[in-house]
Motif scaffolding. Structure first.
Motif, PDB file in Angstrom:
ATOM      1  N   LEU A  73     -17.127 -29.379   1.815  1.00 21.32           N
ATOM      2  CA  LEU A  73     -17.141 -30.449   2.786  1.00 21.32           C
ATOM      3  C   LEU A  73     -18.077 -31.806   2.685  1.00 21.32           C
ATOM      4  N   ALA A  74     -19.168 -31.302   1.743  1.00 21.55           N
ATOM      5  CA  ALA A  74     -19.979 -32.525   1.349  1.00 21.55           C
ATOM      6  C   ALA A  74     -19.189 -33.376   0.259  1.00 21.55           C
ATOM      7  N   LYS A  75     -18.627 -32.734  -0.552  1.00 16.67           N
ATOM      8  CA  LYS A  75     -17.573 -33.461  -1.628  1.00 16.67           C
ATOM      9  C   LYS A  75     -16.631 -34.193  -1.007  1.00 16.67           C
ATOM     10  N   MET A  76     -16.087 -33.486   0.272  1.00 12.79           N
ATOM     11  CA  MET A  76     -14.865 -34.483   0.774  1.00 12.79           C
ATOM     12  C   MET A  76     -15.526 -35.767   1.604  1.00 12.79           C
ATOM     13  N   LEU A  77     -16.776 -35.563   2.264  1.00 12.98           N
ATOM     14  CA  LEU A  77     -17.163 -36.649   2.962  1.00 12.98           C
ATOM     15  C   LEU A  77     -17.652 -37.737   1.943  1.00 12.98           C
ATOM     16  N   GLN A 125     -14.005 -25.403   5.272  1.00  8.26           N
ATOM     17  CA  GLN A 125     -15.276 -24.481   5.746  1.00  8.26           C
ATOM     18  C   GLN A 125     -16.206 -24.450   4.888  1.00  8.26           C
ATOM     19  N   SER A 126     -16.094 -24.479   3.493  1.00  8.22           N
ATOM     20  CA  SER A 126     -17.225 -24.362   2.351  1.00  8.22           C
ATOM     21  C   SER A 126     -18.134 -25.689   2.429  1.00  8.22           C
ATOM     22  N   PRO A 127     -19.342 -25.353   2.617  1.00  7.19           N
ATOM     23  CA  PRO A 127     -20.264 -26.433   2.624  1.00  7.19           C
ATOM     24  C   PRO A 127     -20.384 -27.320   1.485  1.00  7.19           C
ATOM     25  N   LEU A 128     -20.041 -27.159   0.348  1.00  2.00           N
ATOM     26  CA  LEU A 128     -19.976 -27.741  -0.944  1.00  2.00           C
ATOM     27  C   LEU A 128     -18.658 -28.548  -0.802  1.00  2.00           C
ATOM     28  N   ARG A 157     -25.298 -34.078   8.722  1.00  2.00           N
ATOM     29  CA  ARG A 157     -26.170 -33.506   9.697  1.00  2.00           C
ATOM     30  C   ARG A 157     -25.255 -32.900  10.856  1.00  2.00           C
ATOM     31  N   LEU A 158     -24.400 -33.844  11.291  1.00  2.01           N
ATOM     32  CA  LEU A 158     -23.410 -33.571  12.259  1.00  2.01           C
ATOM     33  C   LEU A 158     -22.545 -32.234  12.042  1.00  2.01           C
ATOM     34  N   SER A 159     -22.505 -32.178  10.682  1.00  2.00           N
ATOM     35  CA  SER A 159     -21.782 -30.723  10.325  1.00  2.00           C
ATOM     36  C   SER A 159     -22.732 -29.703   9.875  1.00  2.00           C
ATOM     37  N   HIS A 160     -24.043 -30.023  10.367  1.00  2.00           N
ATOM     38  CA  HIS A 160     -25.153 -28.909  10.156  1.00  2.00           C
ATOM     39  C   HIS A 160     -25.575 -28.319   8.728  1.00  2.00           C
ATOM     40  N   ILE A 161     -25.275 -29.541   7.804  1.00  2.00           N
ATOM     41  CA  ILE A 161     -25.832 -29.430   6.557  1.00  2.00           C
ATOM     42  C   ILE A 161     -27.207 -30.461   6.553  1.00  2.00           C
ATOM     43  N   PRO A 162     -28.242 -29.906   6.086  1.00  2.00           N
ATOM     44  CA  PRO A 162     -29.472 -30.661   5.962  1.00  2.00           C
ATOM     45  C   PRO A 162     -29.322 -31.812   4.935  1.00  2.00           C
ATOM     46  N   ALA A 163     -29.426 -33.126   5.147  1.00  2.00           N
ATOM     47  CA  ALA A 163     -29.269 -34.118   4.225  1.00  2.00           C
ATOM     48  C   ALA A 163     -30.490 -35.183   4.361  1.00  2.00           C
ATOM     49  N   ARG A 164     -31.082 -35.617   3.153  1.00  2.00           N
ATOM     50  CA  ARG A 164     -31.926 -36.682   3.008  1.00  2.00           C
ATOM     51  C   ARG A 164     -31.561 -37.527   2.174  1.00  2.00           C
ATOM     52  N   ALA A 180     -20.076 -41.796  15.705  1.00  2.00           N
ATOM     53  CA  ALA A 180     -20.220 -41.153  14.445  1.00  2.00           C
ATOM     54  C   ALA A 180     -19.341 -39.633  14.626  1.00  2.00           C
ATOM     55  N   ARG A 181     -19.551 -39.300  15.995  1.00  2.00           N
ATOM     56  CA  ARG A 181     -18.941 -37.875  16.258  1.00  2.00           C
ATOM     57  C   ARG A 181     -17.548 -37.932  16.426  1.00  2.00           C
ATOM     58  N   ASP A 182     -16.917 -39.050  16.862  1.00  2.00           N
ATOM     59  CA  ASP A 182     -15.538 -39.308  16.914  1.00  2.00           C
ATOM     60  C   ASP A 182     -14.899 -39.297  15.569  1.00  2.00           C
ATOM     61  N   TYR A 183     -15.894 -40.070  14.647  1.00  2.00           N
ATOM     62  CA  TYR A 183     -14.941 -40.268  13.178  1.00  2.00           C
ATOM     63  C   TYR A 183     -15.271 -38.989  12.442  1.00  2.00           C
ATOM     64  N   VAL A 184     -16.103 -38.038  12.692  1.00  2.00           N
ATOM     65  CA  VAL A 184     -16.050 -36.991  11.996  1.00  2.00           C
ATOM     66  C   VAL A 184     -15.018 -35.909  12.383  1.00  2.00           C
ATOM     67  N   GLU A 185     -14.847 -35.896  13.956  1.00  2.00           N
ATOM     68  CA  GLU A 185     -13.484 -35.181  14.442  1.00  2.00           C
ATOM     69  C   GLU A 185     -12.226 -35.626  14.004  1.00  2.00           C
TER      70      GLU A 185
END
Length: 261
Positions: free
Chosen positions: A128-132, A123-126, A176-183, A112-117
């Motif tokens: 970033l979330a949309k892109m993921l 930079q924007s959390p919103l 979560r690896l990007s430091h955004i709380p997610a449930r 997972a770490r390799d994939y996200v890298e």
């Protein structure tokens, strides 16, 4: 303008042999929060077996009881309606730090770490979330029958096929690896024959909904939320223990009908 949605959720467990002293616990009653309000509901279990209502540590409703007599079928039928108010973003009093850590199904693995890298994340959390959310939708294929409820996010990274549970677990892991709380969220949506899973991420102080299976950020879609937790294990809709052999078949049917007011 508010949106009223009528729903029906029915499931049947058929046991190969009779069971008894069947203690059941169901997460199937929609939540009331800043996005949706449960208006009315009724539940029937077998021949009107009595049940009790409580809540778990995440605030999810629990419907539980016991069937003492021998039986070969367990049927629960829930009907009700929910009203939606505005866009899918709201606040609650839960400690968001609970949703920053890995779990068994959302591990912070080397894979997972390799994939996200490999991703060029904004930079924007919103953003970033949309892109993921879009990245998972575009690069992984929905395919029923290739995973089980015990599969973690790594399983989807390895085979590139899975179901909504797998898509949601991967998005949660990457957020979560990007430091955004997610449930993890379980619920019902239009056009689904069964329950569905999606993700809530805490961005700018608000929980916002993302559905990586369908590649959308939730706004005014009538996604009926049933439960949330750290991963699927916190949101299982049906759990039970009983005396008897455990071989069983599960049949589920969900209908959702919206009505503009």
């Amino acid at each position: 303008m508010s949106l009223r949605v009528n729903f029906s959720y029915a499931f049947t467990l058929n046991f190969k042999e009779s069971v008894r002293k069947h203690a059941f616990c169901l997460r199937m009653l929609p939540l009331s929060n800043g996005v949706q309000t449960l208006l009315d509901w009724e539940l029937h279990i077998n021949n009107d077996v009595p049940f009790f209502l409580s809540h778990d540590g995440f605030g999810n409703a629990l419907l539980f009881g016991t069937i003492e007599k021998s039986h070969r079928n367990f049927e629960a039928v829930l009907k009700g309606s929910v009203a939606f108010h505005g866009s899918y973003q709201y606040k609650d009093n839960e400690n968001a730090a609970l949703y920053l850590h890995p779990t068994t199904l959302t591990p912070f693995s080397p894979l997972a770490r390799d994939y996200v890298e490999t991703l060029m994340l904004p930079q924007s959390p919103l953003s970033l979330a949309k892109m993921l959310n879009q990245t998972i939708f575009q690069n992984f294929e929905y395919l029923a029958g290739v995973s089980t409820t015990s599969c973690d996010a790594d399983a989807l990274l390895l085979r590139h096929h899975g179901v909504c549970q797998d898509f949601s677990h991967l998005l949660i892991t990457l957020l979560r690896l990007s430091h955004i709380p997610a449930r993890y969220v379980a619920g019902f949506i239009d056009g689904e024959g069964e329950s569905h899973a999606w993700v809530e991420a805490l961005i700018d102080g608000y929980w916002r909904g993302f559905d990586p299976t369908n590649g959308i950020m939730l706004e005014h879609q009538p996604y009926i939320k049933i439960a949330h937790g750290r991963d699927f294990m916190d949101c299982r809709l049906n759990r039970g223990v009983f005396i008897g052999k455990s071989q069983q078949n599960l049949y589920v049917n969900v209908t959702v009908a919206r009505e503009e007011q």
